[in-house]
Design an enzyme around this catalytic site. Structure first.
Site, mmCIF file in Angstrom:
data_model
loop_
_atom_site.group_PDB
_atom_site.id
_atom_site.type_symbol
_atom_site.label_atom_id
_atom_site.label_comp_id
_atom_site.label_asym_id
_atom_site.label_seq_id
_atom_site.Cartn_x
_atom_site.Cartn_y
_atom_site.Cartn_z
ATOM 1 N N ASN A 13 0.838 -1.197 0.000
ATOM 2 C CA ASN A 13 0.000 0.000 0.000
ATOM 3 C C ASN A 13 0.877 1.253 0.000
ATOM 4 O OD1 ASN A 13 -1.664 2.197 0.708
ATOM 5 N ND2 ASN A 13 -3.055 0.882 1.849
ATOM 6 N N ASP A 69 -0.037 -2.318 10.488
ATOM 7 C CA ASP A 69 -1.342 -2.914 10.300
ATOM 8 C C ASP A 69 -2.310 -2.097 11.131
ATOM 9 O OD1 ASP A 69 -2.090 -5.600 8.840
ATOM 10 O OD2 ASP A 69 -3.529 -5.323 10.457
ATOM 11 N N LYS A 163 -4.062 15.623 9.012
ATOM 12 C CA LYS A 163 -4.361 14.259 9.463
ATOM 13 C C LYS A 163 -3.117 13.560 10.013
ATOM 14 C CE LYS A 163 -5.104 9.620 7.914
ATOM 15 N NZ LYS A 163 -4.959 8.709 6.813
ATOM 16 N N HIS A 168 -3.896 7.770 14.112
ATOM 17 C CA HIS A 168 -3.460 6.554 14.794
ATOM 18 C C HIS A 168 -2.083 6.132 14.291
ATOM 19 C CE1 HIS A 168 -5.526 5.616 11.094
ATOM 20 N NE2 HIS A 168 -5.056 4.389 11.098
#
Length: 185
Positions: A13, A69, A163, A168
């Site tokens: 990704n 992940d 962002k 996270h």
């Protein structure tokens, strides 16, 4: 500020890599990219998935690596989709998730960074951003960004220009960066 360039972000990704690269540069760490599909075990444990991926990444890259992940955890759905977030996104997408969520829209985004090199077993660094699921898709972004509203904000990740300073992923990568720089002195 000293720069490090001896760690690689391994993923298929590129979006995750580009976010991680920007975040790591703020800590003086240059992040290489090793594009690869990684072994993804089926597990309810994000930690177990991340450890397995890091071992696979290191075996392919042969250099110090990090993998990331993440999981979208929705309270009213009992934590679903959790570690199955990629599959759920690929099958029902953001609209499908919005349609599933009724009443309580509370959610959290979890990120787990797993570091692995030839000397260490995988080491985990976690970041969590609480928030909620939006009532409609808002903004242009990848993944769940157009439907996740972080706590204290009125816009989705996709609509927030900073962002990478609150996500996270940022929280997990900041913990990793602090440890990584400290262990390299």
């Amino acid at each position: 500020m000293q720069e490090w360039n001896d760690v690689y972000f391994v993923s298929s990704n590129k979006h995750k890599y580009l976010e991680a690269k920007e975040i790591m540069s703020s800590f003086g760490i240059r992040l290489g990219f090793f594009q690869a599909s990684l072994l993804e075990i089926q597990s309810d444990s994000l930690s177990a998935i991340a450890k397995t991926k890091a071992l696979d990444a290191f075996s392919k890259c042969k250099k110090p690596v990090i993998i990331e992940d993440d999981a979208l955890v929705i309270s009213s759905l009992g934590g679903f989709p959790g570690p199955y977030s990629s599959y759920v996104f690929d099958t029902i997408g953001n609209k499908g998730v919005i349609d599933l969520v009724k009443g309580n829209r509370s959610a959290k985004f979890h990120a787990t960074i797993s570091y692995c090199d030839k000397k260490r077993k995988p080491i985990l660094f976690e970041g969590i951003t609480p928030g909620k699921i939006a009532k409609k898709i808002s903004g242009k972004g990848w993944g769940y960004d157009p439907i996740f509203v972080p706590r204290g904000k009125t816009k989705t990740y996709a609509q927030i220009p900073d962002k990478n300073a609150i996500s996270h992923r940022y929280r997990a990568l900041a913990k990793f960066a602090s440890w990584f720089v400290r262990t390299r002195r």
